[in-house]
Structure formats: structure tokens, C-alpha cells
Write an enzyme that holds these catalytic residues in place. Structure first.
Site, mmCIF file in Angstrom:
data_model
loop_
_atom_site.group_PDB
_atom_site.id
_atom_site.type_symbol
_atom_site.label_atom_id
_atom_site.label_comp_id
_atom_site.label_asym_id
_atom_site.label_seq_id
_atom_site.Cartn_x
_atom_site.Cartn_y
_atom_site.Cartn_z
ATOM 1 N N CYS A 168 -2.245 14.990 3.534
ATOM 2 C CA CYS A 168 -3.387 14.964 2.618
ATOM 3 C C CYS A 168 -4.267 16.170 2.888
ATOM 4 O O CYS A 168 -4.459 16.567 4.041
ATOM 5 C CB CYS A 168 -4.192 13.690 2.813
ATOM 6 S SG CYS A 168 -5.552 13.535 1.626
ATOM 7 N N CYS A 184 -9.699 9.965 9.480
ATOM 8 C CA CYS A 184 -8.379 9.558 8.971
ATOM 9 C C CYS A 184 -7.256 10.348 9.636
ATOM 10 O O CYS A 184 -7.261 11.579 9.626
ATOM 11 C CB CYS A 184 -8.355 9.775 7.461
ATOM 12 S SG CYS A 184 -6.752 9.485 6.725
ATOM 13 N N CYS A 226 0.869 -1.172 0.000
ATOM 14 C CA CYS A 226 0.000 0.000 0.000
ATOM 15 C C CYS A 226 0.910 1.227 0.000
ATOM 16 O O CYS A 226 1.672 1.431 0.940
ATOM 17 C CB CYS A 226 -0.877 -0.058 1.250
ATOM 18 S SG CYS A 226 -1.892 1.381 1.473
HETATM 19 FE FE1 SF4 Z 1 -6.742 11.776 2.508
HETATM 20 FE FE2 SF4 Z 1 -7.171 10.152 4.564
HETATM 21 FE FE3 SF4 Z 1 -9.231 11.047 3.113
HETATM 22 FE FE4 SF4 Z 1 -7.489 9.247 2.061
HETATM 23 S S1 SF4 Z 1 -8.889 8.926 3.782
HETATM 24 S S2 SF4 Z 1 -8.315 11.088 1.061
HETATM 25 S S3 SF4 Z 1 -5.560 9.932 3.036
HETATM 26 S S4 SF4 Z 1 -7.844 12.294 4.392
#
Ligand code: SF4
Length: 348
Positions: free
Chosen positions: A112, A119, A105
Site C-alpha cells: 500500500c 499499519c 476481508c
Molecule cells: Fe494502506 Fe494500511 Fe493505510 Fe489501509 S491502513 S490505507 S492498508 S497503509
């Protein structure tokens, strides 16, 4: 003069660069093949290149894969690798060994910008896009480690998922370059059928991905109604469910291929029978599989994992509606390597 970073160049562009140095075209293929052999660190190791070309390359070009800065092993065999990049940033990639295959992965960004509520990577904020070379470098370094490690010897890295840190489609040009490099037969020779790109729903780029590559598409859905999805995933305000699902319906793919919908089950948020029924209705007529991911609890985030019975009922509701549904067991949760848990804990 800035040196050209060869690790970010797909074969045709690497060849153009070599031709610009006044050498014949076939040298491009030769240099490209060398770059992706295990443990090559210097142009002088490219033994069938003329010494003059080795010298010119040393002056005008560079290749340096990200360094593995830390390794953490889970009780279930999952391995998390922390990488130090040249600007001092850190990223992580996770190796998931299974009976038939080894999946890596990989990350596509440092941090992000998408801000999904569940997350940990999202909570770091966005630092920068990875170069194509930094994306491919995660694969190169872990491949080299696997060659050395007896534990998983004999089974190569053969499956890649872009589900690590970052939103891959927000780093589109570098993502496509990285895929071009990964699938090049004279290099790492990955099959596009074994590469999956996951998006939180950057609608305009979904179609483009299908036109420019033949990789698999995974969509992080996590809710079947706009109100819940907006609460979990801010991107839904810009690209609501109807637009996202329409992009999925129009995603160019061969007949037997299916889109993977990822659905994190969160207690009391999106795990009711009504949620499952709505999901079944919304995905109607999209060739797909559904992955249910019971939430991996992380310190500092308010969400909880549903109890097993609730997960079971959710899955059965979707089965009854005719879907292929898997409950994906959580891998690497004890080392914060599970979905949504990557936040560079390995950084010093
Ligand atoms: Fe970004 Fe996390 Fe959403 Fe994936 S899950 S788009 S890494 S914030």
C-alpha cells in the site's frame, strides 16, 4: 498472442469478448456462470459448450484463480489465507466467522502506498494493483475451501469487506470491475448491501464509488483533528478532514443507510475525552455508525492499546452525543490477521 484473462471481465465485457470470437451472445452468460461454479479449472469442464468453442477458448483465453499458499488459524476462529499470485507476489485475506455470517476481508493491492503510521501493510510500501480477477479470486478460493470444510459447513461466505492490504479506491477501475463481477446474479451473486469498501480518505473517488456502485462505505478516520490525523495518515495532507467529511456528507446513499467510521484507539494519541467530543462534533449530521478499534499492537510499531477504562469512557462520550458506537473486538490478533497487521507473514 496474449490470452485474455476471463477472471477480470464483468459479464458484459466477457460477452463482448465471446462475440468477438464469432459465437452467439448467450454463450457469454454460459461461460460466465461456469467460471464461478466451485472447482472449475479447465474449459473442457464446461460441458454444455461445443467442443470447438472449448478449444478456441483454450487458445485465446485463460482463467486461473490465485493459489492459496498458506493458511493460519487463530484461537478465536479467524482464518488468514495467504495467496500466491502469478508474478510471485503474495497477498492475504482474512475470514472472520461469526454466528450469523462469514465475513471475508479482502486485499485490493500488493502492499500500500498510503503509509499510515500504525499499519504493517503500509510499512511494506506499494508493489502493484491487483487485477479484478485477483480480487475476486480471493473470494472464489475461500468459498471453495468453505464448501470443503465441515467446521463452517452450511454457512456460506456472505459478507465482504475491502479492508485487507491496500487502499481500494487507489485501484478504482479494478475495484469497480471486481464488484460488478461479485454481484452478478449468474455468478457469485453477492448482495451489494453485504459489501463494504473502506477508504483512508481518497476524497475524489468517494463520490464516484457512490455513483458507480451501491456498496457500503467505511472511512478510516482515526482522528478528529488535522494535526493528529496527519501524523497518523499522510493522506490527510492532501485531503484534510473538512474535505473528507464533506465528501461523506455528499455520499449518495439510500435513506436508511449509514457510513461506517473506523477509529483506531491509540494510547495517548487519540483516546482522550476531548478527542471523543471533537469526533462527535465533526460527525454531526452525517448518517453514520462508529466502530472503535482498540489498537492491535505489532512488533516494530511504537503505538499501544489504551486500557479498557479509557476505551469505555470514549465510547460512552460518543453514546451520550447520540451515536451508534461499537467497540470491535480484535479478531485474529494472535496470527497477525487483525486490522493493520497484514504484511504477508505467510509468504515463504
Ligand atoms: Fe494502506 Fe494500511 Fe493505510 Fe489501509 S491502513 S490505507 S492498508 S497503509
Amino acid at each position: 498472442m496474449d490470452k485474455t484473462d476471463l477472471t477480470s471481465l464483468p459479464l458484459p465485457r466477457l460477452t463482448e469478448f465471446l462475440v468477438s470470437l464469432g459465437v452467439p451472445k448467450y454463450r457469454g452468460t454460459q461461460v460466465f456462470a461456469w467460471l464461478y461454479r466451485p472447482h472449475i479449472t479447465d474449459f473442457t469442464e464446461m460441458t454444455d459448450l461445443p467442443r470447438q468453442l472449448q478449444q478456441t477458448l483454450a487458445e485465446r483465453a485463460s482463467f486461473a484463480w490465485p493459489e492459496i499458499a498458506g493458511v493460519e488459524r487463530s484461537r478465536d476462529g479467524t482464518v488468514k489465507y495467504g495467496f500466491k499470485l502469478r508474478d510471485g507476489s503474495y497477498i492475504e485475506a482474512v475470514l472472520i466467522p461469526e454466528d450469523e455470517r462469514n465475513t471475508l476481508c479482502v486485499s485490493s493491492q500488493v502492499g500500500c502506498a498510503m503509509g499510515c503510521e500504525f499499519c504493517l501493510t503500509g510499512s511494506m510500501g506499494f508493489k502493484r494493483n491487483l487485477t479484478a480477477g485477483e480480487i475476486v479470486g480471493q473470494v472464489v478460493r475461500v468459498r471453495d475451501r468453505l464448501c470443503e470444510e465441515e467446521a463452517i459447513a452450511g454457512r456460506n461466505l456472505n459478507n465482504l469487506v475491502f479492508m485487507g492490504m491496500g487502499e481500494p479506491l487507489a485501484n478504482f477501475a479494478n475495484l469497480v470491475d471486481a464488484i460488478d463481477i461479485l454481484v452478478e446474479q449468474r455468478g457469485l451473486d453477492f448482495s451489494e448491501r453485504r459489501i463494504t469498501v473502506s477508504t483512508c480518505g481518497l476524497v475524489p473517488k468517494i463520490q464516484e464509488l457512490g455513483l458507480k456502485t451501491k456498496v457500503n462505505l467505511a472511512v478510516s478516520l482515526h482522528a478528529a483533528d488535522d494535526t493528529t490525523r496527519e501524523r497518523l495518515m499522510p493522506i490527510n495532507r492532501k485531503y484534510p478532514l473538512a474535505d473528507l467529511l464533506s465528501a461523506c456528507r455528499n455520499f449518495p446513499m439510500p435513506k436508511r443507510k449509514r457510513i461506517m467510521f473506523e477509529y483506531i484507539l491509540i494510547q495517548g494519541v487519540n483516546d482522550s475525552v476531548a478527542d471523543a467530543e471533537l469526533l462527535a462534533e465533526k460527525l454531526r449530521f452525517i448518517p453514520c455508525k462508529i466502530n472503535l478499534l482498540p489498537y492491535n499492537e505489532s512488533p516494530g510499531l511504537p503505538f499501544r492499546r489504551p486500557v479498557d477504562d479509557v476505551i469505555d469512557i470514549f465510547q460512552k462520550t460518543l453514546w451520550k452525543a447520540g451515536y451508534t458506537v461499537l467497540v470491535r473486538s480484535s479478531r485474529g490478533a494472535d496470527i497477525s490477521a487483525a486490522c493493520g497487521q497484514l504484511a504477508c507473514r505467510l509468504a515463504p
